[in-house]
Design a protein around this motif. Sequence first.
Motif, PDB file in Angstrom:
ATOM      1  N   UNK A 173       0.856  -1.178   0.000  1.00  0.00           N
ATOM      2  CA  UNK A 173       0.000   0.000   0.000  1.00  0.00           C
ATOM      3  C   UNK A 173       0.891   1.227   0.000  1.00  0.00           C
ATOM      4  N   UNK A 174       0.604   2.088  -0.921  1.00  0.00           N
ATOM      5  CA  UNK A 174       1.381   3.321  -1.031  1.00  0.00           C
ATOM      6  C   UNK A 174       0.817   4.348  -0.065  1.00  0.00           C
ATOM      7  N   UNK A 175       1.649   4.782   0.857  1.00  0.00           N
ATOM      8  CA  UNK A 175       1.173   5.716   1.878  1.00  0.00           C
ATOM      9  C   UNK A 175       1.389   7.165   1.480  1.00  0.00           C
ATOM     10  N   UNK A 176       2.185   7.412   0.501  1.00  0.00           N
ATOM     11  CA  UNK A 176       2.420   8.792   0.095  1.00  0.00           C
ATOM     12  C   UNK A 176       3.500   8.849  -0.956  1.00  0.00           C
ATOM     13  N   UNK A 177       3.622   9.992  -1.585  1.00  0.00           N
ATOM     14  CA  UNK A 177       4.643  10.140  -2.600  1.00  0.00           C
ATOM     15  C   UNK A 177       4.233   9.473  -3.895  1.00  0.00           C
ATOM     16  N   UNK A 178       5.223   9.076  -4.625  1.00  0.00           N
ATOM     17  CA  UNK A 178       4.970   8.490  -5.930  1.00  0.00           C
ATOM     18  C   UNK A 178       4.579   7.020  -5.776  1.00  0.00           C
ATOM     19  N   UNK A 179       3.523   6.696  -6.430  1.00  0.00           N
ATOM     20  CA  UNK A 179       3.038   5.318  -6.320  1.00  0.00           C
ATOM     21  C   UNK A 179       3.683   4.473  -7.407  1.00  0.00           C
TER      22      UNK A 179
END
Lengths: 280, 463
Positions: free
Chosen positions: B413-419
């Motif tokens: 799971x991408x929590x922030x920034x660039x996925x």
Amino acid sequence: MEEAQRLLTVSVWKLYRCRLQRGGLRLHRSLQLSLLVRAARHSYLTARAAAEPGPTAGNPLGMAPGDPHRGDLPRTPSPDPRSTRDRGDPASPDPRSTRDRADPASPDPRSTRDRADPASPDPRSTRDGEDPASPDPRSTRDRADPASPDPRSTRDREDPASPDPRSTQGPANRDQPQDSPSWYRAPPSSPRPPPPPRDPPSAPSVAPPPEPASPGAAPVARVGRKRRSSGSTGPGPVPVPSKRARLEAEEPPLAPGPPGRCSGPPAAAFAFLVRAVGAC
Amino acid sequence: MEEDVETRKISSSFLRDHSYATEADIISTVEFNHTGELLATGDKGGRVVIFQREQESKNQPHRRGEYNVYSTFQSHEPEFDYLKSLEIEEKINKIRWLPQQNAAYFLLSTNDKTVKLWKDEDGEWRMGSRCLRAPTMVEPVSPLCRVLVRVRWGSGTCPWVLTLCLSSQVPVLRPMDLMVEATPRRVFANAHTYHINSISVNSDYETYMSADDLRINLWNFEITNQSFNIVDIKPANMEELTEVITAAEFHPHHCNTFVYSSSKGTIRLCDMRTSALCDRHAKFFEEPEDPSNRSFFSEIISSISDVKFSHSGRYIMTRDYLTVKVWDLNMENRPIETYQVHDYLRSKLCSLYENDCIFDKFECVWNGSDSVIMTGSYNNFFRMFDRNTKRDVTLEASRENSKPRAILKPRKVCVGGKRRKDEISVDSLDFSKKILHTAWHPAENIIAVAATNNLYIFQDKVN
């Protein structure tokens, strides 16, 4: 402040919906909601008191002088605005009941209405703790049961082969929202004793709750006729509306919208919120 | 892990409409038995489905240990409490297997109010004194001829029975539809005012406990009309209620010890030898709250939804909304390990509160060696944490992303920034797909994951 207001609105509706869901009221869910309501209300009131350094600054509840709930302020002040209404009881999840306890003489028709509703699945029923002076109401309750050699055993007095959850003799009746104390194991056919008043521990609990007096109406004694709670004879026998219908007829519900869209003065909104919380 | 088999739930065949049947199929509990041979699932419709593991066959090595439906029966029915004017849901809250002592299988199933003991003999879930399943039957031979035929019931045979022949055909064996008609061996009712959330079988195999929001009762399997109340946290004044019991479990080896968790995030260990009423705990496990994480929802997310003893009996694992914690019984002031399950949801608590997801009760399980713990999350994700290597992995139970015998791909799971390409953002998570119930085989690396109304069984890859 806006977040607290929105949370309060959402929470009240969740509490209301909890009563309608299948399986009955969930105690855990209700407790969590009530704790959040308390926290949000505290935050809202604190922020409001800090934002309005005016005539209501001395009033931690921020209520107008003409507010009908102003008379419910407790006698013991406290830095916590919530506890001023709870009379120093921070663990109470029901602000309505503490308000009733704070001022037993207040004209609150809900108190008599609630007790007249024996089927209300209110987990906050105080009927189990009718003897606050008892060090362990549970032990006294158990000892008062001569039929059971082990006071803690939950004996099913009905046919053991019958899985009838509706048994009136089972141990679950201890927590029924009955008018009598929980250790009073009256047979089903016996008449119910009068409901005890919701008084604080220091107040005498033998007196029945005061009749809610309508403004400007003096009670009239009617010889040979049952005196109505409003003090008047009334037009005659009429069907009593349900508790929900009465609450819905009193004030319109607040739609859960973005903060700042609450209709009416905040005091009135909170009055409804508090009342709705107590209705669950 | 390799996906070995995907088992669909048996569709509802009871008296319900379509929309209600869908909700009735939602799995509410999953439990392996002590050997791992049987897997029991309960759903919101009050049904219990038993899966049995196939014996390994040399002819079909690829069907190693697959789980197939073994039996289905209606455990609980909707009831109505006329005294309280409340409906009692038939949803199965918990299933617990009893250790197998002979050829029979025993399990406990419970809904909000009633616990039932079921017994299986000779592959048939017994209905009183009558057999349940008749997968084969001999058809009659000649018309109007009374003959004695032998009826085969399941794996065993019943005595000779008399049937009336009505046809002139040669007797043939034909499979009959599975018929399940069951009444429980024991019914433990009328002992709980509040909703039962846990049952736990004692290590003495003679008693078990059932816990509701405010009380815990101790039962003997042979006595249904009486139970002993061992914990009662109900205050004299219900307005002073501050916490409720959320889960309870017996120690796996010490029959006198049990733990129960509360909605305040505390765990109490009690010893039944000290007093009959265990209101006083022997040990109290609580971690001080981090004031920096204080919010409106702190009390809700700190509520423990599940508590499990390790197989060794030395550790306790607890699950709250965002974390899994492992406690040592010898240290009460803080957990020895804390695992963040989905800490990225901490900033979404308000939204999760509005859609009621914050009240979801996730379960947690140990593996057989107590080295790995597993719990569920949203978007049909489930997470495993290796206690020794401190590694963790996120997997997804989904038919779209998994093919039979394909290796599950770890998700992130991408929590922030660039996925990245294979990552999913927090805002894209589907909160309607949640894995609340999981089970781990007691000896092997086989897990059962319940995703709404689907059951996934994953197995470790074997070369």
